[in-house]
Design an enzyme around this catalytic site. Structure first.
Site, PDB file in Angstrom:
ATOM      1  N   ILE A  54      -5.201  65.469  78.609  1.00 15.50           N
ATOM      2  CA  ILE A  54      -5.948  66.612  79.154  1.00 15.50           C
ATOM      3  C   ILE A  54      -6.592  67.425  78.029  1.00 15.50           C
ATOM      4  CG2 ILE A  54      -5.621  68.890  80.240  1.00 15.50           C
ATOM      5  CD1 ILE A  54      -3.605  67.473  82.141  1.00 15.50           C
ATOM      6  N   GLY A  56      -7.690  66.346  75.273  1.00 17.36           N
ATOM      7  CA  GLY A  56      -8.686  65.582  74.517  1.00 17.36           C
ATOM      8  C   GLY A  56      -8.314  65.531  73.045  1.00 17.36           C
ATOM      9  N   GLU A  80      21.554  60.225  73.466  1.00 14.34           N
ATOM     10  CA  GLU A  80      22.486  60.518  74.588  1.00 14.34           C
ATOM     11  C   GLU A  80      22.446  59.426  75.666  1.00 14.34           C
ATOM     12  OE1 GLU A  80      24.683  62.915  74.668  1.00 14.34           O
ATOM     13  OE2 GLU A  80      24.008  63.930  72.847  1.00 14.34           O
ATOM     14  N   THR A  82      20.425  55.465  76.017  1.00 19.01           N
ATOM     15  CA  THR A  82      19.032  55.036  76.215  1.00 19.01           C
ATOM     16  C   THR A  82      18.757  54.825  77.712  1.00 19.01           C
ATOM     17  OG1 THR A  82      19.566  52.693  76.052  1.00 19.01           O
ATOM     18  CG2 THR A  82      19.035  53.824  73.979  1.00 19.01           C
ATOM     19  N   SER A  83      17.474  54.732  78.035  1.00 17.63           N
ATOM     20  CA  SER A  83      17.103  54.504  79.438  1.00 17.63           C
ATOM     21  C   SER A  83      17.709  53.206  79.973  1.00 17.63           C
ATOM     22  CB  SER A  83      15.573  54.459  79.582  1.00 17.63           C
ATOM     23  OG  SER A  83      15.031  55.739  79.361  1.00 17.63           O
TER      24      SER A  83
HETATM   25  C1  LIG Z   1      16.252  61.690  67.808  1.00 20.82           C
HETATM   26  C2  LIG Z   1      17.612  61.036  67.955  1.00 20.82           C
HETATM   27  C3  LIG Z   1      18.745  61.836  67.917  1.00 20.82           C
HETATM   28  C4  LIG Z   1      20.013  61.251  68.026  1.00 20.82           C
HETATM   29  N1  LIG Z   1      21.096  62.061  67.996  1.00 20.82           N
HETATM   30  C5  LIG Z   1      22.336  61.537  68.056  1.00 20.82           C
HETATM   31  C6  LIG Z   1      23.506  62.368  68.027  1.00 20.82           C
HETATM   32  O1  LIG Z   1      23.421  63.598  67.939  1.00 20.82           O
HETATM   33  N2  LIG Z   1      24.726  61.785  68.076  1.00 20.82           N
HETATM   34  C7  LIG Z   1      24.873  60.434  68.153  1.00 20.82           C
HETATM   35  O2  LIG Z   1      25.993  59.954  68.211  1.00 20.82           O
HETATM   36  N3  LIG Z   1      23.769  59.607  68.197  1.00 20.82           N
HETATM   37  C8  LIG Z   1      22.521  60.131  68.143  1.00 20.82           C
HETATM   38  N4  LIG Z   1      21.436  59.294  68.190  1.00 20.82           N
HETATM   39  C9  LIG Z   1      21.661  57.847  68.242  1.00 20.82           C
HETATM   40  C10 LIG Z   1      21.378  57.307  69.611  1.00 20.82           C
HETATM   41  O3  LIG Z   1      22.306  57.754  70.558  1.00 20.82           O
HETATM   42  C11 LIG Z   1      21.378  55.780  69.479  1.00 20.82           C
HETATM   43  O4  LIG Z   1      20.278  55.460  68.663  1.00 20.82           O
HETATM   44  C12 LIG Z   1      21.235  55.128  70.807  1.00 20.82           C
HETATM   45  O5  LIG Z   1      22.394  55.318  71.563  1.00 20.82           O
HETATM   46  C13 LIG Z   1      20.954  53.626  70.654  1.00 20.82           C
HETATM   47  O6  LIG Z   1      22.026  53.034  69.950  1.00 20.82           O
HETATM   48  P1  LIG Z   1      21.733  52.061  68.723  1.00 20.82           P
HETATM   49  O7  LIG Z   1      20.775  52.754  67.769  1.00 20.82           O
HETATM   50  O8  LIG Z   1      23.054  51.581  68.200  1.00 20.82           O
HETATM   51  O9  LIG Z   1      20.914  50.873  69.332  1.00 20.82           O
HETATM   52  P2  LIG Z   1      21.463  49.690  70.264  1.00 20.82           P
HETATM   53  O10 LIG Z   1      22.631  50.133  71.073  1.00 20.82           O
HETATM   54  O11 LIG Z   1      21.600  48.494  69.404  1.00 20.82           O
HETATM   55  O12 LIG Z   1      20.222  49.518  71.233  1.00 20.82           O
HETATM   56  C14 LIG Z   1      18.957  49.014  70.776  1.00 20.82           C
HETATM   57  C15 LIG Z   1      18.063  48.833  71.981  1.00 20.82           C
HETATM   58  O13 LIG Z   1      18.644  47.868  72.859  1.00 20.82           O
HETATM   59  C16 LIG Z   1      18.787  48.421  74.159  1.00 20.82           C
HETATM   60  N5  LIG Z   1      20.022  47.891  74.772  1.00 20.82           N
HETATM   61  C17 LIG Z   1      21.287  47.960  74.277  1.00 20.82           C
HETATM   62  N6  LIG Z   1      22.157  47.368  75.105  1.00 20.82           N
HETATM   63  C18 LIG Z   1      21.418  46.895  76.148  1.00 20.82           C
HETATM   64  C19 LIG Z   1      21.752  46.188  77.332  1.00 20.82           C
HETATM   65  N7  LIG Z   1      23.006  45.827  77.617  1.00 20.82           N
HETATM   66  N8  LIG Z   1      20.738  45.892  78.196  1.00 20.82           N
HETATM   67  C20 LIG Z   1      19.459  46.252  77.907  1.00 20.82           C
HETATM   68  N9  LIG Z   1      19.092  46.896  76.793  1.00 20.82           N
HETATM   69  C21 LIG Z   1      20.062  47.235  75.930  1.00 20.82           C
HETATM   70  C22 LIG Z   1      18.859  49.917  73.987  1.00 20.82           C
HETATM   71  O14 LIG Z   1      18.404  50.577  75.153  1.00 20.82           O
HETATM   72  C23 LIG Z   1      17.907  50.125  72.817  1.00 20.82           C
HETATM   73  O15 LIG Z   1      16.576  50.219  73.272  1.00 20.82           O
HETATM   74  C24 LIG Z   1      20.143  59.838  68.130  1.00 20.82           C
HETATM   75  C25 LIG Z   1      18.986  59.034  68.184  1.00 20.82           C
HETATM   76  C26 LIG Z   1      17.742  59.608  68.096  1.00 20.82           C
HETATM   77  C27 LIG Z   1      16.514  58.732  68.163  1.00 20.82           C
END
Ligand SMILES: Cc1cc2nc3c(=O)[nH]c(=O)nc-3n(C[C@H](O)[C@H](O)[C@H](O)COP(=O)(O)OP(=O)(O)OC[C@H]3O[C@@H](n4cnc5c(N)ncnc54)[C@H](O)[C@@H]3O)c2cc1C
Length: 97
Positions: A54, A56, A80, A82-83
């Site tokens: 919106i 631009g 917290e 992932t989706s």
């Molecule tokens: C800005 C930011 C702030 C954060 N703050 C904190 C914090 O305060 N405290 C803390 O503890 N952590 C924090 N994190 C870490 C965050 O919680 C982790 O990065 C997240 O939970 C993903 O875990 P991972 O990095 O080990 O990736 P993985 O668990 O290895 O996941 C990698 C990808 O694979 C996908 N995936 C994993 N398992 C499956 C499955 N079974 N099926 C389908 N897809 C899957 C995930 O969705 C992700 O996209 C933060 C991350 C970010 C980006």
């Protein structure tokens, strides 16, 4: 776009308040919090993207809140839980596993 954005924000707020109400009233929560987190964080990204569009070229300017908000919201789909993980929790609850 503004109408869609406001509708989605209110839907996310409703899911969030519903999850909080279930917890406060001691009722079974199921995957209500996961649904709220999934929808609100995905929605925030859609809404932020539309806000950039919106505005631009101003949407890319560091002088606007819009440019600062977009990358911050992008990470809300990751921290917290992932989706993908929220979807797993919701599906397990749905299937009773
Ligand atoms: C800005 C930011 C702030 C954060 N703050 C904190 C914090 O305060 N405290 C803390 O503890 N952590 C924090 N994190 C870490 C965050 O919680 C982790 O990065 C997240 O939970 C993903 O875990 P991972 O990095 O080990 O990736 P993985 O668990 O290895 O996941 C990698 C990808 O694979 C996908 N995936 C994993 N398992 C499956 C499955 N079974 N099926 C389908 N897809 C899957 C995930 O969705 C992700 O996209 C933060 C991350 C970010 C980006």
């Amino acid at each position: 776009m503004l109408a869609d954005m406001q509708t989605e924000i209110e839907a996310a707020r409703g899911l969030t308040y519903y999850a909080a109400w279930l917890k406060d009233s001691g009722k079974p929560r199921g995957s209500a919090a996961s649904k709220a987190k999934l929808y609100a964080s995905e929605m925030a990204n859609r809404v932020a993207y539309k806000a950039v569009q919106i505005h631009g070229s101003l949407g890319y300017s560091r002088e606007t809140d819009v440019e600062r908000t977009y990358p911050t919201l992008a990470s809300s789909r990751i921290y917290e839980g992932t989706s993908e993980v929220q979807r797993m929790i919701i599906a397990r609850d749905l299937l009773g596993r």
